[in-house]
Design an enzyme around this catalytic site. Structure first.
Site, PDB file in Angstrom:
ATOM      1  N   TYR A 141      21.471  34.936  33.581  1.00 41.13           N
ATOM      2  CA  TYR A 141      22.282  35.910  32.846  1.00 41.13           C
ATOM      3  C   TYR A 141      21.846  37.343  33.139  1.00 41.13           C
ATOM      4  O   TYR A 141      22.632  38.271  33.057  1.00 41.13           O
ATOM      5  CB  TYR A 141      22.152  35.689  31.331  1.00 41.13           C
ATOM      6  CG  TYR A 141      23.180  34.765  30.728  1.00 41.13           C
ATOM      7  CD1 TYR A 141      23.413  33.503  31.260  1.00 41.13           C
ATOM      8  CD2 TYR A 141      23.896  35.145  29.600  1.00 41.13           C
ATOM      9  CE1 TYR A 141      24.336  32.645  30.693  1.00 41.13           C
ATOM     10  CE2 TYR A 141      24.817  34.299  29.017  1.00 41.13           C
ATOM     11  CZ  TYR A 141      25.041  33.051  29.560  1.00 41.13           C
ATOM     12  OH  TYR A 141      25.947  32.220  28.983  1.00 41.13           O
ATOM     13  N   LYS A 192      16.484  21.658  36.209  1.00 37.96           N
ATOM     14  CA  LYS A 192      17.115  21.107  37.410  1.00 37.96           C
ATOM     15  C   LYS A 192      16.051  21.162  38.499  1.00 37.96           C
ATOM     16  O   LYS A 192      16.214  21.796  39.549  1.00 37.96           O
ATOM     17  CB  LYS A 192      18.370  21.937  37.757  1.00 37.96           C
ATOM     18  CG  LYS A 192      19.245  21.335  38.835  1.00 37.96           C
ATOM     19  CD  LYS A 192      19.987  20.086  38.409  1.00 37.96           C
ATOM     20  CE  LYS A 192      20.691  19.459  39.588  1.00 37.96           C
ATOM     21  NZ  LYS A 192      21.233  18.114  39.298  1.00 37.96           N
ATOM     22  N   ASP A 224      22.009  17.661  34.206  1.00 37.33           N
ATOM     23  CA  ASP A 224      23.217  16.821  34.289  1.00 37.33           C
ATOM     24  C   ASP A 224      23.035  15.575  33.438  1.00 37.33           C
ATOM     25  O   ASP A 224      23.931  15.162  32.683  1.00 37.33           O
ATOM     26  CB  ASP A 224      23.568  16.489  35.754  1.00 37.33           C
ATOM     27  CG  ASP A 224      22.388  15.992  36.575  1.00 37.33           C
ATOM     28  OD1 ASP A 224      21.229  16.071  36.103  1.00 37.33           O
ATOM     29  OD2 ASP A 224      22.614  15.508  37.709  1.00 37.33           O
ATOM     30  N   ASP A 248      23.338  27.599  27.054  1.00 35.61           N
ATOM     31  CA  ASP A 248      24.691  28.012  26.658  1.00 35.61           C
ATOM     32  C   ASP A 248      25.620  26.798  26.703  1.00 35.61           C
ATOM     33  O   ASP A 248      26.367  26.519  25.761  1.00 35.61           O
ATOM     34  CB  ASP A 248      25.184  29.103  27.623  1.00 35.61           C
ATOM     35  CG  ASP A 248      26.602  29.551  27.311  1.00 35.61           C
ATOM     36  OD1 ASP A 248      26.909  29.729  26.112  1.00 35.61           O
ATOM     37  OD2 ASP A 248      27.404  29.714  28.254  1.00 35.61           O
ATOM     38  N   ASP A 252      27.066  24.141  23.344  1.00 36.36           N
ATOM     39  CA  ASP A 252      28.472  23.893  23.003  1.00 36.36           C
ATOM     40  C   ASP A 252      28.734  22.392  22.900  1.00 36.36           C
ATOM     41  O   ASP A 252      29.453  21.924  22.009  1.00 36.36           O
ATOM     42  CB  ASP A 252      29.421  24.487  24.055  1.00 36.36           C
ATOM     43  CG  ASP A 252      29.901  25.885  23.678  1.00 36.36           C
ATOM     44  OD1 ASP A 252      29.129  26.607  23.015  1.00 36.36           O
ATOM     45  OD2 ASP A 252      31.036  26.254  24.034  1.00 36.36           O
TER      46      ASP A 252
HETATM   47  C1  IPM Z   1      27.038  32.223  23.344  1.00 35.72           C
HETATM   48  C2  IPM Z   1      28.210  32.863  24.040  1.00 35.72           C
HETATM   49  C3  IPM Z   1      27.733  34.063  24.835  1.00 35.72           C
HETATM   50  C4  IPM Z   1      26.744  33.549  25.872  1.00 35.72           C
HETATM   51  C5  IPM Z   1      28.842  34.906  25.492  1.00 35.72           C
HETATM   52  C6  IPM Z   1      29.847  35.394  24.490  1.00 35.72           C
HETATM   53  C7  IPM Z   1      28.289  36.037  26.295  1.00 35.72           C
HETATM   54  O1  IPM Z   1      28.868  31.923  24.827  1.00 35.72           O
HETATM   55  O2  IPM Z   1      26.375  32.915  22.545  1.00 35.72           O
HETATM   56  O3  IPM Z   1      26.796  31.044  23.581  1.00 35.72           O
HETATM   57  O4  IPM Z   1      27.148  33.089  26.947  1.00 35.72           O
HETATM   58  O5  IPM Z   1      25.558  33.598  25.587  1.00 35.72           O
HETATM   59 MG    MG Z   2      28.165  29.930  24.568  1.00 37.05          MG
END
Ligand code: IPM
Ligand code: MG
Length: 361
Positions: A141, A192, A224, A248, A252
Protein backbone atom coordinates in the site's frame (compact mmCIF):
# COMPACT_ATOMS: atom_id res chain seq x y z
CA UNK A 1 -7.78 16.85 31.60
CA UNK A 2 -10.70 15.73 29.50
CA UNK A 3 -10.01 13.36 26.62
CA UNK A 4 -10.77 14.36 23.06
CA UNK A 5 -12.64 12.30 20.47
CA UNK A 6 -12.67 13.41 16.85
CA UNK A 7 -15.57 12.33 14.64
CA UNK A 8 -14.93 12.03 10.91
CA UNK A 9 -18.20 11.06 9.20
CA UNK A 10 -16.73 11.03 5.68
CA UNK A 11 -18.77 10.02 2.63
CA UNK A 12 -21.65 7.86 1.47
CA UNK A 13 -23.38 6.20 4.41
CA UNK A 14 -20.63 7.54 6.71
CA UNK A 15 -22.58 10.56 8.02
CA UNK A 16 -25.71 8.43 8.61
CA UNK A 17 -23.97 5.76 10.65
CA UNK A 18 -21.66 8.13 12.54
CA UNK A 19 -24.71 10.18 13.59
CA UNK A 20 -26.16 7.11 15.34
CA UNK A 21 -22.80 6.18 16.87
CA UNK A 22 -22.42 9.73 18.14
CA UNK A 23 -25.76 9.51 19.97
CA UNK A 24 -24.52 6.34 21.65
CA UNK A 25 -21.20 7.94 22.57
CA UNK A 26 -22.92 11.07 23.90
CA UNK A 27 -25.22 8.95 26.02
CA UNK A 28 -22.49 6.95 27.76
CA UNK A 29 -20.36 10.08 28.07
CA UNK A 30 -23.21 11.85 29.82
CA UNK A 31 -24.59 9.00 31.93
CA UNK A 32 -21.24 7.63 33.07
CA UNK A 33 -19.62 11.05 33.39
CA UNK A 34 -16.70 10.15 31.12
CA UNK A 35 -15.86 13.80 30.49
CA UNK A 36 -15.09 13.27 26.81
CA UNK A 37 -15.00 16.24 24.47
CA UNK A 38 -16.11 15.61 20.90
CA UNK A 39 -15.31 17.51 17.73
CA UNK A 40 -15.93 16.98 13.99
CA UNK A 41 -13.83 17.36 10.85
CA UNK A 42 -13.88 16.57 7.14
CA UNK A 43 -12.12 13.72 5.38
CA UNK A 44 -12.38 11.99 2.01
CA UNK A 45 -14.72 13.15 -0.74
CA UNK A 46 -16.56 15.59 1.47
CA UNK A 47 -13.21 17.23 2.29
CA UNK A 48 -12.32 17.34 -1.42
CA UNK A 49 -15.61 19.11 -2.17
CA UNK A 50 -15.07 21.66 0.59
CA UNK A 51 -11.31 22.24 0.41
CA UNK A 52 -9.90 20.49 -2.69
CA UNK A 53 -7.94 17.88 -0.73
CA UNK A 54 -8.96 14.60 0.96
CA UNK A 55 -7.06 15.28 4.18
CA UNK A 56 -7.07 19.00 5.03
CA UNK A 57 -4.37 20.20 7.45
CA UNK A 58 -7.06 21.20 9.90
CA UNK A 59 -8.33 17.62 10.02
CA UNK A 60 -4.87 16.15 10.46
CA UNK A 61 -4.07 18.66 13.22
CA UNK A 62 -7.28 17.84 15.05
CA UNK A 63 -6.62 14.11 14.62
CA UNK A 64 -3.14 14.49 16.08
CA UNK A 65 -4.50 16.44 19.03
CA UNK A 66 -7.21 13.92 19.90
CA UNK A 67 -7.04 10.76 22.00
CA UNK A 68 -9.22 8.74 19.65
CA UNK A 69 -10.92 9.12 16.28
CA UNK A 70 -14.13 7.64 14.95
CA UNK A 71 -14.35 7.45 11.17
CA UNK A 72 -17.39 6.54 9.08
CA UNK A 73 -16.21 5.74 5.56
CA UNK A 74 -14.67 7.47 2.56
CA UNK A 75 -15.07 7.35 -1.20
CA UNK A 76 -17.74 7.10 -3.85
CA UNK A 77 -18.29 7.19 -7.62
CA UNK A 78 -18.38 10.99 -7.60
CA UNK A 79 -14.61 11.09 -6.96
CA UNK A 80 -13.56 7.94 -8.87
CA UNK A 81 -12.13 9.84 -11.83
CA UNK A 82 -9.74 11.93 -9.73
CA UNK A 83 -6.01 11.36 -9.83
CA UNK A 84 -4.88 8.68 -7.38
CA UNK A 85 -2.97 11.25 -5.32
CA UNK A 86 -6.10 13.19 -4.35
CA UNK A 87 -8.74 10.48 -4.20
CA UNK A 88 -10.85 10.22 -1.02
CA UNK A 89 -9.03 7.01 -0.02
CA UNK A 90 -5.85 9.07 0.30
CA UNK A 91 -7.49 10.86 3.22
CA UNK A 92 -7.90 7.60 5.07
CA UNK A 93 -4.45 6.29 4.14
CA UNK A 94 -2.92 9.65 5.09
CA UNK A 95 -4.49 9.49 8.54
CA UNK A 96 -3.26 5.94 9.04
CA UNK A 97 0.30 6.74 8.02
CA UNK A 98 0.63 10.20 9.60
CA UNK A 99 -0.63 8.89 12.92
CA UNK A 100 1.38 5.66 12.57
CA UNK A 101 -1.65 3.51 13.14
CA UNK A 102 0.13 0.33 12.12
CA UNK A 103 -1.89 -2.18 14.12
CA UNK A 104 -5.29 -2.91 12.66
CA UNK A 105 -7.53 -5.17 14.72
CA UNK A 106 -10.49 -6.63 12.87
CA UNK A 107 -12.53 -8.99 14.99
CA UNK A 108 -15.02 -11.26 13.23
CA UNK A 109 -17.52 -12.45 15.77
CA UNK A 110 -20.76 -14.18 14.96
CA UNK A 111 -23.61 -13.04 17.14
CA UNK A 112 -25.67 -16.17 17.88
CA UNK A 113 -28.80 -14.20 16.94
CA UNK A 114 -27.42 -13.82 13.39
CA UNK A 115 -26.38 -17.40 12.66
CA UNK A 116 -28.96 -17.60 9.89
CA UNK A 117 -27.81 -14.35 8.26
CA UNK A 118 -24.50 -15.86 7.14
CA UNK A 119 -24.31 -17.35 3.66
CA UNK A 120 -22.42 -20.26 5.21
CA UNK A 121 -24.10 -23.17 7.00
CA UNK A 122 -24.85 -22.36 10.67
CA UNK A 123 -22.69 -25.27 11.90
CA UNK A 124 -19.68 -23.86 10.02
CA UNK A 125 -19.94 -20.41 11.59
CA UNK A 126 -21.78 -20.77 14.91
CA UNK A 127 -19.56 -19.61 17.76
CA UNK A 128 -17.11 -17.99 15.37
CA UNK A 129 -14.68 -15.61 17.07
CA UNK A 130 -11.62 -14.64 15.02
CA UNK A 131 -9.32 -11.67 15.31
CA UNK A 132 -7.50 -10.53 12.19
CA UNK A 133 -4.44 -8.40 12.93
CA UNK A 134 -3.59 -6.50 9.76
CA UNK A 135 -0.45 -4.42 9.29
CA UNK A 136 -1.79 -1.05 8.19
CA UNK A 137 0.95 1.43 7.35
CA UNK A 138 3.36 -0.55 5.21
CA UNK A 139 3.56 -3.25 2.58
CA UNK A 140 2.45 -2.74 -0.99
CA UNK A 141 0.00 0.00 0.00
CA UNK A 142 2.84 2.38 0.82
CA UNK A 143 5.94 0.86 -0.83
CA UNK A 144 8.07 3.05 -3.11
CA UNK A 145 8.62 3.25 -6.02
CA UNK A 146 5.11 3.16 -7.39
CA UNK A 147 3.33 4.57 -10.38
CA UNK A 148 2.66 4.12 -14.07
CA UNK A 149 5.60 4.63 -16.43
CA UNK A 150 6.11 4.45 -20.17
CA UNK A 151 8.65 1.92 -21.36
CA UNK A 152 11.08 2.49 -24.23
CA UNK A 153 8.80 0.61 -26.58
CA UNK A 154 6.03 3.05 -25.73
CA UNK A 155 4.04 0.57 -23.67
CA UNK A 156 2.77 1.74 -20.30
CA UNK A 157 3.63 -0.26 -17.20
CA UNK A 158 2.08 0.01 -13.75
CA UNK A 159 4.17 -0.92 -10.72
CA UNK A 160 4.05 -1.06 -6.95
CA UNK A 161 6.56 -2.24 -4.41
CA UNK A 162 5.95 -4.80 -1.71
CA UNK A 163 8.34 -4.00 1.16
CA UNK A 164 8.49 -4.72 4.86
CA UNK A 165 11.39 -3.85 7.08
CA UNK A 166 12.30 -5.94 10.08
CA UNK A 167 11.07 -3.36 12.57
CA UNK A 168 7.71 -3.08 10.83
CA UNK A 169 7.26 -6.85 10.96
CA UNK A 170 8.33 -7.03 14.60
CA UNK A 171 5.94 -4.39 15.85
CA UNK A 172 2.87 -5.88 14.19
CA UNK A 173 3.90 -9.39 15.25
CA UNK A 174 4.14 -8.16 18.85
CA UNK A 175 0.56 -6.88 18.68
CA UNK A 176 -0.58 -10.24 17.32
CA UNK A 177 1.34 -12.42 19.82
CA UNK A 178 0.01 -10.33 22.70
CA UNK A 179 -3.53 -10.52 21.36
CA UNK A 180 -3.21 -14.32 21.09
CA UNK A 181 -1.99 -14.47 24.68
CA UNK A 182 -5.16 -12.72 25.81
CA UNK A 183 -7.36 -15.05 23.74
CA UNK A 184 -6.95 -18.76 23.01
CA UNK A 185 -3.21 -18.75 22.46
CA UNK A 186 -3.29 -19.59 18.76
CA UNK A 187 -1.68 -17.39 16.12
CA UNK A 188 -1.72 -18.10 12.39
CA UNK A 189 0.59 -15.94 10.31
CA UNK A 190 -0.52 -15.58 6.70
CA UNK A 191 2.03 -15.03 3.93
CA UNK A 192 3.07 -16.03 0.43
CA UNK A 193 6.47 -17.35 1.39
CA UNK A 194 6.48 -19.81 -1.50
CA UNK A 195 6.80 -16.87 -3.92
CA UNK A 196 7.58 -13.54 -2.24
CA UNK A 197 10.89 -12.85 -0.48
CA UNK A 198 9.37 -10.13 1.67
CA UNK A 199 7.13 -12.72 3.26
CA UNK A 200 10.01 -15.19 3.67
CA UNK A 201 11.55 -12.57 5.94
CA UNK A 202 8.15 -12.07 7.61
CA UNK A 203 7.98 -15.80 8.38
CA UNK A 204 11.55 -15.94 9.73
CA UNK A 205 10.92 -13.05 12.10
CA UNK A 206 7.68 -14.53 13.37
CA UNK A 207 9.45 -17.84 14.04
CA UNK A 208 12.21 -16.03 15.96
CA UNK A 209 9.75 -14.09 18.05
CA UNK A 210 7.67 -17.19 18.84
CA UNK A 211 10.46 -18.22 21.26
CA UNK A 212 9.49 -15.29 23.47
CA UNK A 213 5.86 -16.37 23.54
CA UNK A 214 5.95 -20.03 24.61
CA UNK A 215 2.26 -19.82 25.53
CA UNK A 216 1.30 -19.00 21.94
CA UNK A 217 1.08 -21.72 19.31
CA UNK A 218 2.31 -20.17 16.05
CA UNK A 219 1.44 -21.60 12.64
CA UNK A 220 1.97 -20.31 9.10
CA UNK A 221 -0.36 -20.46 6.14
CA UNK A 222 -0.12 -19.30 2.53
CA UNK A 223 -2.66 -16.63 1.75
CA UNK A 224 -4.47 -18.61 -0.94
CA UNK A 225 -4.97 -21.50 1.45
CA UNK A 226 -6.00 -19.09 4.21
CA UNK A 227 -8.72 -17.66 1.97
CA UNK A 228 -9.99 -21.18 1.34
CA UNK A 229 -9.77 -22.24 5.00
CA UNK A 230 -11.69 -19.15 6.06
CA UNK A 231 -14.73 -20.28 4.12
CA UNK A 232 -14.17 -24.02 4.63
CA UNK A 233 -13.52 -24.25 8.38
CA UNK A 234 -13.15 -20.76 9.87
CA UNK A 235 -13.36 -21.91 13.47
CA UNK A 236 -9.84 -23.38 13.24
CA UNK A 237 -8.56 -19.78 13.61
CA UNK A 238 -8.09 -17.71 16.73
CA UNK A 239 -5.78 -14.79 15.82
CA UNK A 240 -4.51 -14.29 12.26
CA UNK A 241 -1.70 -11.84 11.48
CA UNK A 242 -0.81 -10.63 8.02
CA UNK A 243 0.39 -7.76 5.87
CA UNK A 244 -1.60 -4.81 4.64
CA UNK A 245 -3.03 -6.11 1.37
CA UNK A 246 -3.64 -9.72 2.39
CA UNK A 247 -5.31 -8.38 5.53
CA UNK A 248 -7.55 -6.10 3.49
CA UNK A 249 -8.78 -9.04 1.45
CA UNK A 250 -9.04 -11.67 4.19
CA UNK A 251 -10.86 -9.33 6.55
CA UNK A 252 -13.64 -8.80 4.02
CA UNK A 253 -13.98 -12.57 3.63
CA UNK A 254 -13.99 -13.05 7.41
CA UNK A 255 -16.60 -10.33 7.75
CA UNK A 256 -19.04 -12.16 5.54
CA UNK A 257 -18.80 -15.25 7.75
CA UNK A 258 -20.64 -13.28 10.37
CA UNK A 259 -23.61 -12.57 8.17
CA UNK A 260 -22.87 -9.01 7.23
CA UNK A 261 -19.90 -6.74 6.97
CA UNK A 262 -22.32 -4.21 8.47
CA UNK A 263 -21.66 -5.75 11.89
CA UNK A 264 -17.88 -5.49 12.09
CA UNK A 265 -15.95 -2.79 13.94
CA UNK A 266 -12.21 -2.22 13.75
CA UNK A 267 -9.42 -0.49 15.63
CA UNK A 268 -6.24 0.96 14.14
CA UNK A 269 -3.69 1.58 16.86
CA UNK A 270 -0.33 3.22 17.23
CA UNK A 271 2.46 2.20 19.59
CA UNK A 272 0.68 3.88 22.53
CA UNK A 273 -2.83 2.63 21.81
CA UNK A 274 -4.01 5.91 20.44
CA UNK A 275 -6.38 4.85 17.75
CA UNK A 276 -8.77 5.39 14.93
CA UNK A 277 -11.93 3.32 14.92
CA UNK A 278 -13.94 2.45 11.84
CA UNK A 279 -16.54 0.02 10.66
CA UNK A 280 -14.89 -2.54 8.33
CA UNK A 281 -17.36 -1.78 5.55
CA UNK A 282 -17.00 1.07 3.09
CA UNK A 283 -19.11 4.06 2.13
CA UNK A 284 -21.73 1.94 0.29
CA UNK A 285 -22.68 4.65 -2.23
CA UNK A 286 -25.46 2.42 -3.61
CA UNK A 287 -27.50 2.82 -0.43
CA UNK A 288 -26.24 6.21 0.78
CA UNK A 289 -28.94 8.70 1.72
CA UNK A 290 -31.64 6.05 1.98
CA UNK A 291 -31.42 5.68 5.75
CA UNK A 292 -31.15 1.89 5.56
CA UNK A 293 -27.45 1.30 6.38
CA UNK A 294 -26.55 -0.77 9.41
CA UNK A 295 -25.07 1.51 12.11
CA UNK A 296 -24.02 -1.38 14.38
CA UNK A 297 -20.44 -1.74 13.09
CA UNK A 298 -19.87 1.94 13.87
CA UNK A 299 -21.59 1.70 17.24
CA UNK A 300 -19.43 -1.33 18.05
CA UNK A 301 -16.40 0.68 16.92
CA UNK A 302 -17.29 3.20 19.64
CA UNK A 303 -17.17 0.31 22.12
CA UNK A 304 -13.72 -0.70 20.86
CA UNK A 305 -12.59 2.93 21.13
CA UNK A 306 -13.73 3.17 24.72
CA UNK A 307 -11.93 -0.06 25.57
CA UNK A 308 -8.62 0.33 23.73
CA UNK A 309 -7.90 4.06 23.65
CA UNK A 310 -9.97 5.54 26.46
CA UNK A 311 -9.75 2.80 29.12
CA UNK A 312 -13.49 2.90 29.72
CA UNK A 313 -14.24 -0.81 29.80
CA UNK A 314 -17.55 -0.49 31.57
CA UNK A 315 -18.95 1.83 28.92
CA UNK A 316 -17.66 -0.51 26.21
CA UNK A 317 -19.34 -3.53 27.81
CA UNK A 318 -22.59 -1.62 28.12
CA UNK A 319 -22.64 -0.72 24.44
CA UNK A 320 -21.92 -4.30 23.41
CA UNK A 321 -24.66 -5.54 25.73
CA UNK A 322 -27.09 -3.00 24.27
CA UNK A 323 -26.32 -4.19 20.72
CA UNK A 324 -26.88 -7.78 21.77
CA UNK A 325 -30.16 -6.75 23.32
CA UNK A 326 -31.53 -5.11 20.18
CA UNK A 327 -30.56 -8.21 18.20
CA UNK A 328 -32.47 -10.29 20.78
CA UNK A 329 -35.45 -8.04 20.15
CA UNK A 330 -35.35 -9.20 16.53
CA UNK A 331 -34.52 -5.79 15.09
CA UNK A 332 -32.59 -5.98 11.80
CA UNK A 333 -31.42 -3.52 9.19
CA UNK A 334 -31.81 -4.73 5.59
CA UNK A 335 -28.34 -6.33 5.40
CA UNK A 336 -29.04 -8.73 8.28
CA UNK A 337 -32.77 -9.11 7.77
CA UNK A 338 -34.28 -12.57 7.62
CA UNK A 339 -37.84 -13.91 7.70
CA UNK A 340 -39.50 -13.45 11.09
CA UNK A 341 -37.42 -10.47 12.21
CA UNK A 342 -38.37 -6.79 12.15
CA UNK A 343 -36.79 -4.63 9.46
CA UNK A 344 -35.64 -1.25 10.77
CA UNK A 345 -33.95 1.86 9.38
CA UNK A 346 -30.56 3.23 10.39
CA UNK A 347 -32.20 5.71 12.73
CA UNK A 348 -34.58 3.13 14.23
CA UNK A 349 -31.62 0.86 14.94
CA UNK A 350 -29.85 3.79 16.62
CA UNK A 351 -33.00 4.56 18.64
CA UNK A 352 -33.18 0.94 19.77
CA UNK A 353 -29.54 0.86 20.90
CA UNK A 354 -30.00 4.16 22.75
CA UNK A 355 -33.15 2.81 24.45
CA UNK A 356 -31.40 -0.44 25.38
CA UNK A 357 -28.47 1.54 26.80
CA UNK A 358 -30.79 3.72 28.84
CA UNK A 359 -32.29 0.63 30.40
CA UNK A 360 -28.81 -0.71 31.22
CA UNK A 361 -27.04 2.33 32.70
C1 IPM B 1 -10.32 -1.02 4.35
C2 IPM B 1 -10.61 -0.34 3.03
C3 IPM B 1 -9.47 0.59 2.69
C4 IPM B 1 -8.22 -0.26 2.55
C5 IPM B 1 -9.69 1.47 1.43
C6 IPM B 1 -10.94 2.29 1.53
C7 IPM B 1 -8.50 2.32 1.13
O1 IPM B 1 -10.85 -1.30 2.05
O2 IPM B 1 -10.15 -0.31 5.35
O3 IPM B 1 -10.28 -2.25 4.37
O4 IPM B 1 -7.97 -0.84 1.49
O5 IPM B 1 -7.50 -0.35 3.53
MG1 MG C 1 -10.97 -3.29 2.78
Amino acid sequence: MSKKVLLLPGDGIGPEIVAEAERVLDLVNDKLGLGLETDHALVGGSAIDATGVPLPDETLDKAKASDAILLGAVGGPKWDELDMSIRPEKGLLGLRSNLELFGNLRPAILYPQLASASTLKPEVVSGLDILIVRELTGGIYFGQPRGVRTLENGERQGYNTYVYSESEIKRIAKVAFEAAQKRNGKLCSVDKANVLEVTVLWREILDDMAKDYPDVELSHMYVDNAAMQLVRAPKQFDVMVTGNMFGDILSDAAAMLTGSIGMLPSASLDENNKGMYEPCHGSAPDIAGQGIANPLATILSVAMMLRYSLSENKAADLIEDAVSKVLDQGLRTADIFSEGSTKVSTKEMGDAVVAALESLV
